[in-house]
Every structure is written in C-alpha cells, then in structure tokens.
Motif scaffolding. Structure first.
Motif, short mmCIF file in Angstrom:
data_model
loop_
_atom_site.label_atom_id
_atom_site.label_comp_id
_atom_site.label_asym_id
_atom_site.label_seq_id
_atom_site.Cartn_x
_atom_site.Cartn_y
_atom_site.Cartn_z
N VAL A 64 0.84 -1.20 0.00
CA VAL A 64 0.00 0.00 0.00
C VAL A 64 0.87 1.25 0.00
N CYS A 65 1.89 1.25 0.83
CA CYS A 65 2.79 2.42 0.91
C CYS A 65 3.50 2.67 -0.42
N MET A 66 3.98 1.62 -1.04
CA MET A 66 4.68 1.77 -2.32
C MET A 66 3.73 2.23 -3.41
N GLN A 67 2.55 1.66 -3.45
CA GLN A 67 1.58 1.99 -4.50
C GLN A 67 1.07 3.42 -4.37
N HIS A 68 0.91 3.88 -3.14
CA HIS A 68 0.34 5.22 -2.92
C HIS A 68 1.38 6.27 -2.54
N HIS A 69 2.65 5.89 -2.58
CA HIS A 69 3.76 6.82 -2.34
C HIS A 69 3.67 7.53 -0.99
N LEU A 70 3.59 6.73 0.07
CA LEU A 70 3.60 7.30 1.41
C LEU A 70 4.46 6.44 2.32
N SER A 71 4.90 7.02 3.40
CA SER A 71 5.77 6.29 4.32
C SER A 71 4.94 5.37 5.21
N ARG A 72 5.60 4.38 5.76
CA ARG A 72 4.94 3.45 6.67
C ARG A 72 4.41 4.19 7.89
N SER A 73 5.16 5.15 8.40
CA SER A 73 4.72 5.89 9.59
C SER A 73 3.47 6.73 9.29
N THR A 74 3.36 7.27 8.09
CA THR A 74 2.17 8.03 7.72
C THR A 74 0.96 7.12 7.68
N LEU A 75 1.11 5.93 7.11
CA LEU A 75 0.02 4.97 7.08
C LEU A 75 -0.35 4.54 8.50
N GLU A 76 0.63 4.29 9.33
CA GLU A 76 0.37 3.87 10.71
C GLU A 76 -0.38 4.94 11.49
N ARG A 77 -0.04 6.21 11.29
CA ARG A 77 -0.76 7.30 11.95
C ARG A 77 -2.22 7.34 11.51
N ALA A 78 -2.44 7.18 10.22
CA ALA A 78 -3.81 7.19 9.70
C ALA A 78 -4.61 6.00 10.24
N VAL A 79 -3.98 4.84 10.30
CA VAL A 79 -4.65 3.65 10.82
C VAL A 79 -4.98 3.84 12.30
N ARG A 80 -4.07 4.42 13.06
CA ARG A 80 -4.32 4.67 14.49
C ARG A 80 -5.54 5.58 14.66
N LYS A 81 -5.59 6.66 13.89
CA LYS A 81 -6.74 7.57 13.95
C LYS A 81 -8.03 6.85 13.57
N TYR A 82 -7.95 6.03 12.53
CA TYR A 82 -9.11 5.27 12.05
C TYR A 82 -9.66 4.38 13.17
N TYR A 83 -8.79 3.67 13.84
CA TYR A 83 -9.21 2.77 14.93
C TYR A 83 -9.76 3.57 16.12
N GLU A 84 -9.17 4.69 16.43
CA GLU A 84 -9.61 5.51 17.56
C GLU A 84 -10.98 6.15 17.30
N ARG A 85 -11.25 6.49 16.05
CA ARG A 85 -12.48 7.22 15.73
C ARG A 85 -13.59 6.34 15.15
N PHE A 86 -13.33 5.06 15.00
CA PHE A 86 -14.32 4.15 14.42
C PHE A 86 -15.60 4.20 15.25
N PRO A 87 -16.78 4.28 14.61
CA PRO A 87 -18.03 4.37 15.36
C PRO A 87 -18.28 3.13 16.23
N LYS A 88 -19.05 3.30 17.28
CA LYS A 88 -19.37 2.19 18.19
C LYS A 88 -20.02 1.04 17.46
N GLU A 89 -20.88 1.34 16.50
CA GLU A 89 -21.55 0.30 15.70
C GLU A 89 -21.56 0.71 14.25
N ILE A 90 -21.44 -0.28 13.42
CA ILE A 90 -21.54 -0.05 11.96
C ILE A 90 -22.80 -0.74 11.49
#
Length: 90
Positions: A64-90
């Motif tokens: 994903v990082c290679m295909q979208h030209h971003l660093s691993r740490s940038t992806l990890e930060r986005a994933v962390r935010k995603y998990y923290e802000r995920f709604p209680k129910e989908i």
C-alpha cells in the motif's frame, strides 16, 4: 490476518471488531459503507485511498505504501486515527 496493534489505544476485542467490520466492507449496507469511506477521508486526508485499501482489503502495508507513495509511519498514523475514531456500531 488480524493482529493486535499495541500502539493503538483500543482494546483487543474492539480492534477485532473494527478489523473484521472493515474487511466486510463490500457486504455491509450502503450506510455503513459510506461511514467507513467518510472515516477514511477524515483520518487519511490526502492518503485516504491508501487507508481505505489497507483497512478494507488484504493488501499489506508495504505494498500500500509503495503503490500510494507514502511512508509506513504516515500509514500507521492514519490507521491509528481510524481505529480511535471508528463508530461504536456499523
């Protein structure tokens, strides 16, 4: 494959829920799909497509990082935010 992310301040069970709900993206109702896409836009910013691909498919972080030209740490930060802000129910 689900792996517990120690750097994310979310419980093991909650991380499992988020991981599997995200991976089932194509099977979710339209409203839930839109919620996941909106969350990726919010948490991923200009890299929302990379975040979306990472959380909804079996694509690995390196690819994903290679295909979208971003660093691993940038992806990890986005994933962390995603998990923290995920709604209680989908």
């Amino acid at each position: 494959m689900f792996r517990f992310k120690r750097s994310v301040p979310v419980s093991y069970d909650r991380q499992g829920y988020i991981y599997f709900a995200s991976r089932l993206y194509k099977e979710l109702p339209q409203k839930a799909q839109q919620a996941i896409l909106n969350l990726c836009l919010e948490c991923g910013g200009e890299y929302y497509q990379a975040l979306f691909e990472f959380v909804t498919t079996d694509a690995g972080a390196t690819n994903v990082c290679m295909q979208h030209h971003l660093s691993r740490s940038t992806l990890e930060r986005a994933v962390r935010k995603y998990y923290e802000r995920f709604p209680k129910e989908i």
